[in-house]
Write a protein that holds these residues in place. Structure first.
Motif, PDB file in Angstrom:
ATOM      1  N   MET A 184       1.231  -1.175 -11.331  1.00  0.00           N
ATOM      2  CA  MET A 184       2.639  -2.174 -10.932  1.00  0.00           C
ATOM      3  C   MET A 184       3.251  -2.358 -12.645  1.00  0.00           C
ATOM      4  O   MET A 184       4.850  -2.252 -12.329  1.00  0.00           O
ATOM      5  N   THR A 185       2.580  -1.761 -13.076  1.00  0.00           N
ATOM      6  CA  THR A 185       3.101  -1.771 -14.576  1.00  0.00           C
ATOM      7  C   THR A 185       4.498  -0.046 -14.345  1.00  0.00           C
ATOM      8  O   THR A 185       5.154   0.199 -15.361  1.00  0.00           O
ATOM      9  N   GLY A 186       4.292   0.447 -13.633  1.00  0.00           N
ATOM     10  CA  GLY A 186       4.104   2.111 -13.619  1.00  0.00           C
ATOM     11  C   GLY A 186       3.978   3.124 -14.652  1.00  0.00           C
ATOM     12  O   GLY A 186       4.331   4.028 -14.847  1.00  0.00           O
ATOM     13  N   TRP A 187       2.728   2.295 -15.813  1.00  0.00           N
ATOM     14  CA  TRP A 187       2.361   3.581 -16.398  1.00  0.00           C
ATOM     15  C   TRP A 187       1.790   4.751 -15.809  1.00  0.00           C
ATOM     16  O   TRP A 187       1.136   4.619 -14.398  1.00  0.00           O
ATOM     17  N   GLN A 188       1.725   6.021 -16.786  1.00  0.00           N
ATOM     18  CA  GLN A 188       2.210   7.224 -16.139  1.00  0.00           C
ATOM     19  C   GLN A 188       0.303   8.124 -17.136  1.00  0.00           C
ATOM     20  O   GLN A 188       1.304   7.819 -18.416  1.00  0.00           O
ATOM     21  N   PRO A 189      -0.626   8.689 -17.593  1.00  0.00           N
ATOM     22  CA  PRO A 189      -1.277   9.520 -18.537  1.00  0.00           C
ATOM     23  C   PRO A 189       0.188   9.772 -18.688  1.00  0.00           C
ATOM     24  O   PRO A 189       1.079  10.453 -18.152  1.00  0.00           O
ATOM     25  N   GLY A 190      -0.296  10.262 -19.795  1.00  0.00           N
ATOM     26  CA  GLY A 190       1.216  10.862 -21.380  1.00  0.00           C
ATOM     27  C   GLY A 190       2.057  10.108 -21.454  1.00  0.00           C
ATOM     28  O   GLY A 190       2.068   9.863 -22.750  1.00  0.00           O
ATOM     29  N   THR A 191       1.941   8.562 -21.036  1.00  0.00           N
ATOM     30  CA  THR A 191       2.820   7.364 -21.976  1.00  0.00           C
ATOM     31  C   THR A 191       2.528   6.467 -22.571  1.00  0.00           C
ATOM     32  O   THR A 191       0.909   6.398 -22.113  1.00  0.00           O
ATOM     33  N   PRO A 192       2.304   6.334 -24.225  1.00  0.00           N
ATOM     34  CA  PRO A 192       2.173   5.600 -25.075  1.00  0.00           C
ATOM     35  C   PRO A 192       1.336   3.795 -24.212  1.00  0.00           C
ATOM     36  O   PRO A 192       2.596   3.806 -23.622  1.00  0.00           O
ATOM     37  N   LEU A 193       0.395   3.306 -24.232  1.00  0.00           N
ATOM     38  CA  LEU A 193       0.286   1.955 -23.532  1.00  0.00           C
ATOM     39  C   LEU A 193      -0.782   1.495 -24.972  1.00  0.00           C
ATOM     40  O   LEU A 193      -1.649   2.330 -25.425  1.00  0.00           O
ATOM     41  N   ILE A 194      -0.177  -0.222 -24.722  1.00  0.00           N
ATOM     42  CA  ILE A 194      -1.264  -0.749 -25.902  1.00  0.00           C
ATOM     43  C   ILE A 194      -1.996  -2.031 -24.696  1.00  0.00           C
ATOM     44  O   ILE A 194      -0.933  -2.286 -24.506  1.00  0.00           O
ATOM     45  N   ALA A 296       8.541   4.238 -28.096  1.00  0.00           N
ATOM     46  CA  ALA A 296       8.066   3.278 -26.358  1.00  0.00           C
ATOM     47  C   ALA A 296       6.793   3.814 -25.793  1.00  0.00           C
ATOM     48  O   ALA A 296       6.605   4.494 -26.022  1.00  0.00           O
ATOM     49  N   GLY A 297       6.927   2.557 -23.973  1.00  0.00           N
ATOM     50  CA  GLY A 297       6.073   3.108 -24.044  1.00  0.00           C
ATOM     51  C   GLY A 297       5.558   1.507 -23.012  1.00  0.00           C
ATOM     52  O   GLY A 297       6.558   0.916 -23.037  1.00  0.00           O
ATOM     53  N   ILE A 298       4.182   0.938 -22.285  1.00  0.00           N
ATOM     54  CA  ILE A 298       3.961   0.161 -22.118  1.00  0.00           C
ATOM     55  C   ILE A 298       2.765  -0.659 -22.349  1.00  0.00           C
ATOM     56  O   ILE A 298       1.577  -0.419 -23.463  1.00  0.00           O
ATOM     57  N   LEU A 299       3.420  -1.930 -23.245  1.00  0.00           N
ATOM     58  CA  LEU A 299       2.103  -2.619 -23.563  1.00  0.00           C
ATOM     59  C   LEU A 299       2.190  -3.890 -22.817  1.00  0.00           C
ATOM     60  O   LEU A 299       2.765  -4.475 -21.772  1.00  0.00           O
ATOM     61  N   LEU A 300       0.579  -3.938 -22.699  1.00  0.00           N
ATOM     62  CA  LEU A 300       0.091  -4.842 -21.118  1.00  0.00           C
ATOM     63  C   LEU A 300      -0.950  -5.342 -21.747  1.00  0.00           C
ATOM     64  O   LEU A 300      -1.834  -4.771 -22.612  1.00  0.00           O
ATOM     65  N   SER A 301      -0.556  -6.722 -22.181  1.00  0.00           N
ATOM     66  CA  SER A 301      -1.962  -7.842 -21.969  1.00  0.00           C
ATOM     67  C   SER A 301      -2.366  -8.565 -21.145  1.00  0.00           C
ATOM     68  O   SER A 301      -1.592  -9.165 -20.315  1.00  0.00           O
ATOM     69  N   ASN A 302      -3.423  -9.390 -21.327  1.00  0.00           N
ATOM     70  CA  ASN A 302      -4.041 -10.162 -20.415  1.00  0.00           C
ATOM     71  C   ASN A 302      -3.945 -11.449 -21.212  1.00  0.00           C
ATOM     72  O   ASN A 302      -4.840 -11.336 -22.510  1.00  0.00           O
ATOM     73  N   PHE A 336       4.461  -5.689 -20.771  1.00  0.00           N
ATOM     74  CA  PHE A 336       3.791  -6.893 -19.862  1.00  0.00           C
ATOM     75  C   PHE A 336       2.852  -7.915 -19.833  1.00  0.00           C
ATOM     76  O   PHE A 336       1.668  -7.480 -20.690  1.00  0.00           O
ATOM     77  N   PHE A 337       2.318  -9.005 -19.028  1.00  0.00           N
ATOM     78  CA  PHE A 337       1.919 -10.107 -19.946  1.00  0.00           C
ATOM     79  C   PHE A 337       1.427 -10.549 -18.378  1.00  0.00           C
ATOM     80  O   PHE A 337       1.907 -11.766 -17.237  1.00  0.00           O
ATOM     81  N   PHE A 338      -0.002 -10.343 -18.294  1.00  0.00           N
ATOM     82  CA  PHE A 338      -0.730 -11.363 -16.868  1.00  0.00           C
ATOM     83  C   PHE A 338      -1.477 -12.450 -17.421  1.00  0.00           C
ATOM     84  O   PHE A 338      -2.197 -12.890 -17.999  1.00  0.00           O
ATOM     85  N   THR A 339      -1.006 -13.944 -16.850  1.00  0.00           N
ATOM     86  CA  THR A 339      -1.348 -14.415 -17.065  1.00  0.00           C
ATOM     87  C   THR A 339      -0.909 -15.875 -16.088  1.00  0.00           C
ATOM     88  O   THR A 339      -0.309 -15.390 -15.194  1.00  0.00           O
ATOM     89  N   ALA A 340      -2.007 -16.570 -15.889  1.00  0.00           N
ATOM     90  CA  ALA A 340      -1.543 -18.190 -15.742  1.00  0.00           C
ATOM     91  C   ALA A 340      -0.838 -19.088 -16.283  1.00  0.00           C
ATOM     92  O   ALA A 340      -0.335 -20.197 -15.374  1.00  0.00           O
ATOM     93  N   ASP A 341      -0.765 -19.003 -17.246  1.00  0.00           N
ATOM     94  CA  ASP A 341       0.069 -19.885 -18.006  1.00  0.00           C
ATOM     95  C   ASP A 341       2.284 -19.599 -18.065  1.00  0.00           C
ATOM     96  O   ASP A 341       2.373 -18.593 -18.445  1.00  0.00           O
TER      97      ASP A 341
END
Length: 380
Positions: A184-194, A296-302, A336-341
């Motif tokens: 869902m984030t649209g991340w593709q291999p080669g794009t920085p991800l943390i 630039a890149g995708i930050l994804l966390s729970n 991107f933040f995945f949370t119930a809060d």
């Protein structure tokens, strides 16, 4: 051509439909919590091996009307169970229902189990043994208001059990939900991800598999291998083709960190067990202090949900600091933040560009997207 039903976490149905279409499934139709589709046995094998999003793949046997439990018993008794699996296989029955008027689903489970055993007794003079924990064969009963559907499970252990995560911390995300969120984030291999709150590393493990084009089921077995219709040659060819696609493991622009030493140890161990230790850089660090590893890149966390009052108060103090850190250090990144809060965007002080409802088991959550536009959010 067989009919199947692929179960998935709620909110991932459309993504799963596209994934199944990509492996050759036909007549696809989404419903609450899954996707109906059809295909030959090769499609079933590939769905189990390749799907990052499904929880399990069920083979549809029959659907019929019912009024009382005896109708369900007779429907199950008519099925040629000895054609599907040997009497030496252990089995269990699992019953789920929506708007079912019957008083006891446990009694329905018992009646279906009796019908299967009675069918074997009629044909062979003996019955299979029941094993509720780790059976060879699972029969799934699904009841609506007046219809009963019987399925055979082709997966065995849930498909989110990839076969290599050995260490975990509190409340880890299931792998198929993590894979769906990553998609869902649209991340593709080669794009920085943390993932700066990486826990046991589930997002990182899923991202590496996508980057290496590695089928998620390569390290495990499946229930379809124990069914009588199993085609060992076709399965060997499908598996060999998947193995041949896998790219060699090496450094990737994928990063993980956590301020909990146990989490960092768990992530490193899981990456090691999976053979991905060289692919991801993992460090002990606080999200509020780390610098972006690329422009630039995708930050994804729970992040933690804060189920208790004290934890909620801690998070209420943490969120504004998070907002400041994002503005100061993460311009140019999609966060991107995945949370119930559901307080997160307001307390962080940043307006999300997207809020996607998802479920972590029964828990309603959101995937918040916060675009940190380069140049406009930096503290002056």
């Amino acid at each position: 051509m067989n009919e199947y039903f692929a179960i998935c976490p709620r909110g991932l149905e459309e993504l799963l439909l596209e994934e199944l279409r990509g492996i050759g499934a036909e007549n696809l139709r989404t419903t609450h919590g899954g996707v109906h589709f059809s295909g030959d046995w090769a499609v079933c094998y590939r769905a189990n091996l390749e799907s990052r999003l499904a929880t399990r793949i069920l083979w549809h046997l029959v659907t019929g009307p019912y009024v009382k439990e005896d109708d369900i018993y007779r429907l199950a008794l008519r099925q040629l169970w000895p054609n599907h699996f040997a009497v030496t296989r252990t089995m269990r029955v699992v019953t789920t229902a929506i708007k079912c008027p019957l008083k006891s689903l446990d009694y329905v489970t018992l009646r279906v189990k009796d019908a299967v055993c009675d069918r074997f007794r009629e044909d062979f003079g003996e019955r299979p043994n029941i094993e509720t924990r780790d059976p060879d064969v699972s029969i799934h009963v699904f009841l609506t208001e007046n219809r009963c559907t019987l399925y055979l499970d082709t997966s065995g252990r849930p498909l989110w059990q990839r076969g290599f995560r050995k260490a975990s911390v509190d409340a880890p995300l299931k792998e198929n939900l993590a894979a769906g969120i990553l998609k869902m984030t649209g991340w593709q291999p080669g794009t920085p991800l943390i993932d700066p709150m990486c826990g046991s590393g589930t997002f990182l493990l899923e991202a590496v598999q996508v980057a290496l084009d590695r089928a998620p089921g390569l390290d495990r077995g499946f229930a379809f291998e124990l069914l009588k219709k199993f085609d060992a040659l076709a399965w060997a060819q499908i598996r060999a083709a998947a193995e041949a696609r896998v790219k060699p493991a090496g450094p990737l622009p994928i990063y993980g960190s956590d301020n909990d030493e146990r989490a960092v140890r768990a992530t490193r161990r899981n990456l090691q067990e999976a053979g991905f230790a060289d692919c991801v850089r993992v460090e002990l660090a606080d999200l509020l202090d780390i610098e972006a590893p690329a422009p630039a890149g995708i930050l994804l966390s729970n992040p933690p949900y804060g189920e208790r009052i004290g934890e909620q108060e801690e998070l209420a103090a943490f969120y504004p600091l998070l907002g400041s850190a994002l503005k100061r250090r993460w311009a140019g990144w999609n966060c991107f933040f995945f949370t119930a809060d559901l307080r997160l965007p307001k307390l962080v002080g940043l307006k999300p560009s997207r809020k996607t409802p998802l479920f972590n088991g029964p828990l309603e959550c959101r995937l918040f997207e916060i675009r940190m536009v380069a140049g406009s959010n930096r503290d002056r």
